[in-house]
Design a protein around this motif. Structure first.
Motif, PDB file in Angstrom:
ATOM      1  N   HIS A  59       0.855  -1.187   0.000  1.00 50.46           N
ATOM      2  CA  HIS A  59       0.000   0.000   0.000  1.00 50.46           C
ATOM      3  C   HIS A  59       0.894   1.242   0.000  1.00 50.46           C
ATOM      4  CE1 HIS A  59      -3.576  -2.400   0.785  1.00 50.46           C
ATOM      5  NE2 HIS A  59      -2.898  -3.043   1.740  1.00 50.46           N
ATOM      6  N   ASN A  60       0.452   2.241  -0.751  1.00 49.16           N
ATOM      7  CA  ASN A  60       1.184   3.503  -0.848  1.00 49.16           C
ATOM      8  C   ASN A  60       0.542   4.528   0.083  1.00 49.16           C
ATOM      9  OD1 ASN A  60       2.910   2.518  -2.920  1.00 49.16           O
ATOM     10  ND2 ASN A  60       1.283   2.865  -4.412  1.00 49.16           N
ATOM     11  N   THR A  61       1.350   5.093   0.976  1.00 53.19           N
ATOM     12  CA  THR A  61       0.820   6.082   1.915  1.00 53.19           C
ATOM     13  C   THR A  61       1.443   7.446   1.670  1.00 53.19           C
ATOM     14  OG1 THR A  61       2.512   5.798   3.622  1.00 53.19           O
ATOM     15  CG2 THR A  61       0.645   4.275   3.669  1.00 53.19           C
ATOM     16  N   THR A  62       0.680   8.475   2.016  1.00 55.37           N
ATOM     17  CA  THR A  62       1.161   9.857   1.962  1.00 55.37           C
ATOM     18  C   THR A  62       0.820  10.528   3.293  1.00 55.37           C
ATOM     19  OG1 THR A  62       0.815  10.006  -0.429  1.00 55.37           O
ATOM     20  CG2 THR A  62       1.013  12.084   0.781  1.00 55.37           C
ATOM     21  N   VAL A  63       1.833  11.027   3.995  1.00 50.37           N
ATOM     22  CA  VAL A  63       1.641  11.725   5.271  1.00 50.37           C
ATOM     23  C   VAL A  63       1.928  13.203   5.050  1.00 50.37           C
ATOM     24  CG1 VAL A  63       2.380  11.947   7.667  1.00 50.37           C
ATOM     25  CG2 VAL A  63       2.249   9.677   6.608  1.00 50.37           C
ATOM     26  N   ASN A  64       0.894  14.021   5.173  1.00 51.38           N
ATOM     27  CA  ASN A  64       1.033  15.455   4.949  1.00 51.38           C
ATOM     28  C   ASN A  64       1.603  16.114   6.206  1.00 51.38           C
ATOM     29  OD1 ASN A  64       0.423  18.328   4.657  1.00 51.38           O
ATOM     30  ND2 ASN A  64      -0.811  17.708   2.900  1.00 51.38           N
ATOM     31  N   LEU A  65       2.761  16.758   6.073  1.00 58.14           N
ATOM     32  CA  LEU A  65       3.444  17.352   7.224  1.00 58.14           C
ATOM     33  C   LEU A  65       2.916  18.726   7.594  1.00 58.14           C
ATOM     34  CD1 LEU A  65       7.141  16.389   6.372  1.00 58.14           C
ATOM     35  CD2 LEU A  65       5.536  15.191   7.868  1.00 58.14           C
ATOM     36  N   GLU A  66       2.096  19.312   6.739  1.00 59.18           N
ATOM     37  CA  GLU A  66       1.545  20.630   7.045  1.00 59.18           C
ATOM     38  C   GLU A  66       0.070  20.555   7.444  1.00 59.18           C
ATOM     39  OE1 GLU A  66       2.237  23.426   3.921  1.00 59.18           O
ATOM     40  OE2 GLU A  66       4.238  23.909   4.688  1.00 59.18           O
ATOM     41  N   HIS A  67      -0.672  19.630   6.822  1.00 58.18           N
ATOM     42  CA  HIS A  67      -2.088  19.463   7.151  1.00 58.18           C
ATOM     43  C   HIS A  67      -2.376  17.971   7.210  1.00 58.18           C
ATOM     44  CE1 HIS A  67      -6.569  19.856   6.467  1.00 58.18           C
ATOM     45  NE2 HIS A  67      -6.340  20.659   7.506  1.00 58.18           N
ATOM     46  N   PHE A  68      -2.160  17.398   8.382  1.00 54.53           N
ATOM     47  CA  PHE A  68      -2.222  15.947   8.535  1.00 54.53           C
ATOM     48  C   PHE A  68      -3.546  15.324   8.078  1.00 54.53           C
ATOM     49  CE2 PHE A  68      -2.958  12.085  11.043  1.00 54.53           C
ATOM     50  CZ  PHE A  68      -1.851  11.342  10.648  1.00 54.53           C
ATOM     51  N   PRO A  69      -4.704  15.981   8.277  1.00 55.19           N
ATOM     52  CA  PRO A  69      -5.959  15.372   7.823  1.00 55.19           C
ATOM     53  C   PRO A  69      -5.981  15.051   6.333  1.00 55.19           C
ATOM     54  CG  PRO A  69      -6.430  17.146   9.357  1.00 55.19           C
ATOM     55  CD  PRO A  69      -4.957  17.205   9.075  1.00 55.19           C
ATOM     56  N   ASP A  70      -5.095  15.672   5.556  1.00 57.86           N
ATOM     57  CA  ASP A  70      -5.035  15.388   4.121  1.00 57.86           C
ATOM     58  C   ASP A  70      -4.200  14.147   3.804  1.00 57.86           C
ATOM     59  OD1 ASP A  70      -6.612  17.555   3.635  1.00 57.86           O
ATOM     60  OD2 ASP A  70      -4.966  18.911   3.138  1.00 57.86           O
ATOM     61  N   SER A  71      -3.658  13.492   4.825  1.00 63.65           N
ATOM     62  CA  SER A  71      -2.870  12.275   4.595  1.00 63.65           C
ATOM     63  C   SER A  71      -3.771  11.181   4.006  1.00 63.65           C
ATOM     64  CB  SER A  71      -2.254  11.796   5.915  1.00 63.65           C
ATOM     65  OG  SER A  71      -1.430  12.796   6.472  1.00 63.65           O
ATOM     66  N   SER A  72      -3.158  10.237   3.274  1.00 65.86           N
ATOM     67  CA  SER A  72      -3.975   9.225   2.591  1.00 65.86           C
ATOM     68  C   SER A  72      -3.217   7.915   2.447  1.00 65.86           C
ATOM     69  CB  SER A  72      -4.384   9.737   1.207  1.00 65.86           C
ATOM     70  OG  SER A  72      -3.232   9.967   0.408  1.00 65.86           O
ATOM     71  N   CYS A  73      -3.981   6.868   2.117  1.00 67.41           N
ATOM     72  CA  CYS A  73      -3.405   5.543   1.882  1.00 67.41           C
ATOM     73  C   CYS A  73      -4.209   4.857   0.774  1.00 67.41           C
ATOM     74  CB  CYS A  73      -3.429   4.715   3.159  1.00 67.41           C
ATOM     75  SG  CYS A  73      -2.727   3.054   2.958  1.00 67.41           S
ATOM     76  N   SER A  74      -3.561   4.000   0.025  1.00 72.59           N
ATOM     77  CA  SER A  74      -4.230   3.309  -1.082  1.00 72.59           C
ATOM     78  C   SER A  74      -5.077   2.124  -0.615  1.00 72.59           C
ATOM     79  CB  SER A  74      -3.184   2.829  -2.100  1.00 72.59           C
ATOM     80  OG  SER A  74      -2.293   1.901  -1.476  1.00 72.59           O
ATOM     81  N   CYS A  75      -5.066   1.805   0.690  1.00 71.38           N
ATOM     82  CA  CYS A  75      -5.860   0.672   1.189  1.00 71.38           C
ATOM     83  C   CYS A  75      -7.336   1.058   1.268  1.00 71.38           C
ATOM     84  CB  CYS A  75      -5.348   0.202   2.549  1.00 71.38           C
ATOM     85  SG  CYS A  75      -5.761   1.329   3.907  1.00 71.38           S
ATOM     86  N   SER A  76      -8.183   0.093   1.601  1.00 73.81           N
ATOM     87  CA  SER A  76      -9.631   0.318   1.615  1.00 73.81           C
ATOM     88  C   SER A  76     -10.168   0.733   2.982  1.00 73.81           C
ATOM     89  CB  SER A  76     -10.348  -0.966   1.168  1.00 73.81           C
ATOM     90  OG  SER A  76     -10.014  -2.044   2.053  1.00 73.81           O
ATOM     91  N   PHE A  77      -9.313   0.894   3.971  1.00 71.54           N
ATOM     92  CA  PHE A  77      -9.750   1.240   5.325  1.00 71.54           C
ATOM     93  C   PHE A  77     -10.405   2.618   5.328  1.00 71.54           C
ATOM     94  CE2 PHE A  77      -9.249   2.770   9.673  1.00 71.54           C
ATOM     95  CZ  PHE A  77      -9.643   1.657  10.412  1.00 71.54           C
ATOM     96  N   ASP A  78     -11.543   2.731   6.006  1.00 70.02           N
ATOM     97  CA  ASP A  78     -12.272   3.993   6.074  1.00 70.02           C
ATOM     98  C   ASP A  78     -11.768   4.798   7.271  1.00 70.02           C
ATOM     99  OD1 ASP A  78     -14.015   6.057   5.772  1.00 70.02           O
ATOM    100  OD2 ASP A  78     -15.753   4.993   6.595  1.00 70.02           O
TER     101      ASP A  78
END
Length: 530
Positions: A59-78
């Motif tokens: 799975h590919n993840t992205t952790v936003n260091l300025e606005h964490f709520p915008d972080s994302s992951c390619s998995c199906s977890f809600d």
């Protein structure tokens, strides 16, 4: 494993964000993924961290260091998943032990959220007990038990713990009183701060023997100052006397609890004496409560074998009520019994009268504090001098200020010299430099220029002394320093039209140090002697 290290301020931001967005079980699973080495290909792209985390598939993840709520992951977890959590722990690894941070973050999550599904019955009962709301009609002691339940087991395990506790308490506890009447809500907020102070003191005591004690104690002191500032902010916005009239039972319980916290004389990062006196001063209209407190303090002071530190605290507290009653003489008489007077403990009064522009009262306290100032630390000494200087501007004469600065030399040197220049007392300024054997080379050019423009002749003895002192060091470097000073001295004599005096002086100097060949050579290079 990870070699990338993000800036500390970004890491602090992530640590604050994680408890706001994660369930405890999901976060713990993220730690397990990190622990098993499932995080790979971490890279910084702009203001985001990108990584690959191996679950059942990649799975590919992205952790936003300025606005964490915008972080994302390619998995199906809600929601925020274990893959983002694993990436976070990988980022934290260069700063400390992720397994310790995990426990701290889980405590915060439990303090904010209801129990997660699937928890054991025992855990559910524990979380349910924590979730009980504090009752508006309950006494402050009950509120504190509730606070303790919310932060049960919280301890310091990394350098961000204190900041984490402070932020978490201020974020999670006030909301429970949102629908209370204003007077009770304000008392409740005051107790949140008192609770934080007490817990910070507890953390401070528990970590004194830790190998990281310096970092933890420093963090405790910073958080303690934040708590004190928060308490002042709250109290300044409250009409304490009106609240006391409206809620006497809760206010009396508050004052009793405050006395228990503040009058022990313990080693603490919290300035409990300040907190105690500040709140009582805000209750200056409650003469009945004051009388009861005075009787309690007198009874405590009458006990034998009191430790010196505790006795000093009790004396300062008792004297405070004399001050509230505007009986300063009695307060000073009592304060004379202090075993170890500390000037900073009484800046409270300087600040109060200063802000109220009661200059005579400020002066009374400055005079009383004077005898303890020579032993004060640098910050307290500076504060004392600044209060004196500001007060002097409102007096008919500055003679007392000048006497105080002279008596506190050499510690008061910088304050005194600045004042002499400001008031254009140039001869006194020069005399002070001569007395302290200060070289003109160590003085600011603008200071010397101001005196030169006023009367250049005042500088002659200053340069004479410095030049001859340099020669007496008897080495090549000091001779060159002497020549630099002599060049300026020559220029001043020339400016004054006293070339004859200059020639007489330089030949006398050459004759005085005739055995110093290297110095003689320097004088010849300057073409001052043949």
């Amino acid at each position: 494993m990870l070699k990338l290290q993000i800036p500390k301020n970004r890491m602090n931001y992530l640590i604050k964000q994680i408890p706001l967005h994660f369930d405890a079980a999901v976060l713990e699973q993220g730690w397990e993924y990190y622990h098993k080495g499932r995080v790979a290909d971490i890279d910084l792209k702009g203001t985001s961290i990108q990584s690959t985390v191996a679950g059942k598939r990649l799975h590919n993840t992205t952790v936003n260091l300025e606005h964490f709520p915008d972080s994302s992951c390619s998995c199906s977890f809600d929601g925020f998943c274990q893959h983002i959590g694993a990436t976070f722990f990988s980022l934290y690894a260069p700063y400390g032990r992720p397994e310790l941070l995990l426990q701290q973050l889980k405590q915060q999550i439990y303090a904010r959220k209801k129990p997660v599904r699937g928890a054991s019955p025992a855990q559910e009962r524990k979380e349910a007990a924590k979730a009980n709301k504090p009752a508006e009609e309950a006494l402050p002691a009950d509120w504190h038990r509730f606070f303790e339940g919310r932060f049960h087991g919280f301890s310091i395990s990394h350098q961000h713990s204190i900041e984490t506790f402070y932020d978490s308490a201020l974020e999670s506890l006030p909301g429970f009183a949102a629908d209370w009447k204003s007077s009770m809500r304000e008392i409740y907020m005051l107790h949140i701060v008192l609770f934080m102070m007490r817990k910070i003191e507890q953390f401070y005591q528990e970590t004194k023997s830790s190998y990281l004690s310096y970092y933890h104690e420093n963090g405790c002191k910073i958080a303690a100052k934040n708590c004190e500032d928060k308490l002042v902010e709250l109290a300044q916005g409250m009409d304490m006397n009106a609240i006391f009239t409206a809620e006497p039972k809760h206010m009396l319980a508050t004052l009793k609890m405050l006395g228990e916290f503040a009058l022990q004389g313990k080693d603490s990062p919290i300035d409990w004496l300040f907190v105690y006196r500040f709140i009582w001063w805000k209750l200056s209209g409650q003469t009945g409560a004051q009388k009861e407190e005075i009787q309690r303090l007198d009874a405590l002071l009458a006990k034998k074998d009191l430790l010196a530190k505790k006795k000093d605290v009790l004396i300062a507290a008792r004297a405070h009520f004399h001050i509230i009653q505007e009986d300063t003489d009695s307060a000073f008489k009592l304060l004379e019994q202090l075993a170890h007077p500390h000037a900073k403990d009484y800046f409270l009064y300087l600040n109060y009268y200063y802000n109220d522009q009661q200059w005579n009262n400020v002066l009374v306290w400055l005079r009383w504090l004077f005898k303890s100032i020579p032993q004060a630390n640098h910050d307290d000494f500076r504060t004392f001098c600044q209060y004196w200087l500001d007060t002097t501007k409102h007096l008919d004469s500055d003679s007392e200020w000048v006497q105080v600065m002279e008596s506190l030399l050499p510690r008061s040197y910088y304050y005194y010299t600045a004042y002499l220049l400001q008031t254009k007392r140039y001869r006194q300024w020069v005399d002070l430099q001569l007395a302290n054997r200060i070289s003109p080379l160590n003085l600011y050019t603008l200071e010397l220029k101001a005196i030169e423009e006023h009367d250049a002749a005042l500088l002659l003895p200053l340069y004479h002394q410095a030049a001859e002192r340099a020669v007496l060091e008897k080495n090549r470097a000091s001779y060159k320093t002497a020549v630099r000073l002599l060049k300026k001295l020559h220029a001043i004599y020339k400016q004054l039209g006293q070339n004859d005096r200059w020639e007489h002086y330089v030949y006398r100097l050459a004759d005085k140090f005739s055995r110093l060949r290297a110095f003689q050579e320097e004088l010849k290079k300057g073409k001052w002697i043949r």
